[in-house]
Design an enzyme around this catalytic site. Structure first.
Site, PDB file in Angstrom:
ATOM      1  N   CYS A  73      25.035  36.612 -60.782  1.00  0.00           N
ATOM      2  CA  CYS A  73      25.037  35.157 -61.163  1.00  0.00           C
ATOM      3  C   CYS A  73      24.373  34.924 -62.795  1.00  0.00           C
ATOM      4  O   CYS A  73      23.333  35.393 -62.938  1.00  0.00           O
ATOM      5  CB  CYS A  73      24.312  34.217 -60.551  1.00  0.00           C
ATOM      6  SG  CYS A  73      24.806  32.493 -61.614  1.00  0.00           S
ATOM      7  N   PHE A 299      15.071  22.326 -28.538  1.00  0.00           N
ATOM      8  CA  PHE A 299      15.637  22.329 -29.778  1.00  0.00           C
ATOM      9  C   PHE A 299      17.447  22.737 -30.275  1.00  0.00           C
ATOM     10  O   PHE A 299      17.613  23.691 -30.916  1.00  0.00           O
ATOM     11  CB  PHE A 299      14.806  22.853 -31.101  1.00  0.00           C
ATOM     12  CG  PHE A 299      13.499  22.564 -30.709  1.00  0.00           C
ATOM     13  CD1 PHE A 299      12.808  21.644 -32.103  1.00  0.00           C
ATOM     14  CD2 PHE A 299      12.090  23.746 -30.967  1.00  0.00           C
ATOM     15  CE1 PHE A 299      11.620  21.158 -31.650  1.00  0.00           C
ATOM     16  CE2 PHE A 299      11.420  23.461 -31.177  1.00  0.00           C
ATOM     17  CZ  PHE A 299      10.650  21.647 -31.005  1.00  0.00           C
ATOM     18  N   CYS A 396      13.164  29.969 -38.048  1.00  0.00           N
ATOM     19  CA  CYS A 396      13.154  29.963 -39.743  1.00  0.00           C
ATOM     20  C   CYS A 396      11.820  29.844 -41.662  1.00  0.00           C
ATOM     21  O   CYS A 396      11.918  29.077 -41.819  1.00  0.00           O
ATOM     22  CB  CYS A 396      14.161  28.659 -40.034  1.00  0.00           C
ATOM     23  SG  CYS A 396      13.790  27.171 -39.724  1.00  0.00           S
TER      24      CYS A 396
END
Length: 441
Positions: A73, A299, A396
């Site tokens: 990028c 969750f 996470c």
């Protein structure tokens, strides 16, 4: 703060930290260097100096590491969306695996019996969920749309983004032009992307009401780029479709389990649908649910794991803190013909207690998929003698996974059978992982 505040110095980089910065030690002090890789010799300039450490930016690479590659990028280094494009893709995955292992050892004082092969998929165009900032810059007479610059509240001057799907990346210049033409261009701070199986939704955060002329611009944009436009005047719950109103439903699918999941563009779903499919498949394989068993999905969100577990013939209780997500999960269960095998309950799992968990009744197995804060109170509440025989923990944040693993192994008597990383966010330092805990006889 400018990276040129202190004069450049030279250092040899030893390793990476948990955020993808190179770690060097100079005169007994730890230096965290943006843009540096292990085994490199770099010239760096400090932008933040503390008594025990410094944060710095690599200004020149004097000796390159074999893992270094040319960032794809053109905005890399300015845009804060990616931090690891300068590192070869498979090396990124290996680095994340080391982060997981080091966290488990250092924080959790545990070690997995087996390391699971890393889950990874497409390196580019993977991000089907994104929150882009928008800002009218009067001095430049333009609008910027994109991610924030590194260490800055400014928005990067982006014209493309390679982690977004190509069809969305191509729209960045057009989105800038669209917002520039709106009457409320100074009151349009955010555009949220939600790409589904059959439709791409763009949610514009309009802090003021739009005019008929604005509406005409939105409709023309939607027709040209084949997207659906939503508006969000206040919080996420206020988002509503503007045009076209006959667009396909926003969904993602889990083909292996015959599950299709409708969702609203402001509801939480995984950003990487390719990886999500593989991740769910591995979680269910590790959990190994059996017909007739009672399983907890803690969750549970909108049922990403709940419904695949229910396909096994087990009965599943899904628990989640958001009434909106619980309602959506129940709706999804009904749409997939699984309502008779699932129950959902709103609960603040961060305040779980032993008594509360006991009142839910015994579970044969449990899946835990918490946010970054982890599931400490839930893990502490699991009974030592009558808890689920198997737990699969999807994380996470490797630090909170390791903290919770310490409780499960050293307090609750589980064995950490296996753990491995899930490369949900290529080219970032974000580490998703999965761990399998077993109560052995």
């Amino acid at each position: 703060m400018s990276a040129q505040k202190y004069p450049p110095r030279i250092a040899h980089v030893e390793s990476l930290d948990f955020e993808g910065h190179g770690i060097a030690r100079v005169e007994g002090k730890t230096i965290f260097i943006d843009g540096a890789l292990p085994f490199e010799t770099v010239e760096y300039s400090t932008y933040r100096k503390k008594p025990n450490f410094e944060n710095a930016q690599a200004m020149a690479i004097l000796q390159e590491c074999f893992m270094r590659t040319t960032p794809r990028c053109p905005h890399f280094g300015v845009c804060g969306g990616c931090s690891m494009q300068h590192m070869e893709f498979t090396a990124q995955v290996a680095a994340k695996q080391r982060v997981l292992e080091e966290n488990l050892k250092r924080i959790g004082n545990v070690q997995a019996e087996t390391l699971l092969p890393a889950i990874y998929g497409p390196a580019w165009g993977y991000r089907h969920r994104a929150r882009l900032s928008a800002r009218y810059v009067a001095k430049k007479g333009t609008v910027l749309v994109g991610f924030h610059e590194k260490r800055s509240s400014f928005i990067a001057d982006m014209t493309e983004c390679h982690i977004l799907p190509p069809r969305i990346s191509k729209q960045l210049p057009a989105l800038r032009e669209l917002v520039m033409q709106l009457s409320i261009r100074e009151r349009m701070p955010q555009i949220e992307l939600a790409a589904g199986d059959h439709v791409d939704v763009l949610v514009f955060r309009n802090m003021d009401a739009i005019t008929p002329e604005d509406e005409a611009l939105f409709k023309a944009y939607a027709d040209e780029w084949n997207v659906q436009i939503w508006l969000q005047p206040k919080g996420p719950d206020t988002a509503y479709p503007l045009y076209p109103l006959d667009a396909p439903a926003l969904t993602y699918s889990l083909p292996e389990f015959g599950v299709t999941m409708p969702f609203k563009p402001t509801e939480f779903t995984q950003v990487n649908p390719h990886i999500n499919r593989v991740m769910v498949e591995r979680a269910i394989r590790l959990l190994d649910p059996q017909p007739g068993e009672r399983i907890a999905d803690m969750f549970c969100g909108l049922g990403n794991f709940t419904l695949p577990i229910a396909r096994s013939g087990a009965t599943v209780l899904g628990m989640e803190g958001s009434q909106q997500l619980v309602d959506r999960a129940l709706e999804n269960a009904q749409k997939n013909g699984l309502a008779n095998r699932v129950q959902f309950q709103v609960a603040n799992l961060f305040e779980m207690t032993e008594d509360w968990l006991a009142r839910l009744g015994p579970f044969d197995r449990m899946l835990i998929d918490p946010p970054r804060d982890g599931a400490m109170e839930l893990c502490k509440s699991i009974p030592e003698t009558s808890g689920p025989k198997r737990i699969v923990y999807v994380s996470c944040n490797p630090a909170t996974l390791a903290r919770d693993a310490n409780v499960l192994v050293h307090v609750k008597g589980y064995t950490l059978k296996a753990a491995g990383v899930v490369n949900m966010f290529p080219h970032t330092a974000h580490v998703e992982s999965m761990a399998w805990f077993e109560k052995e006889d």
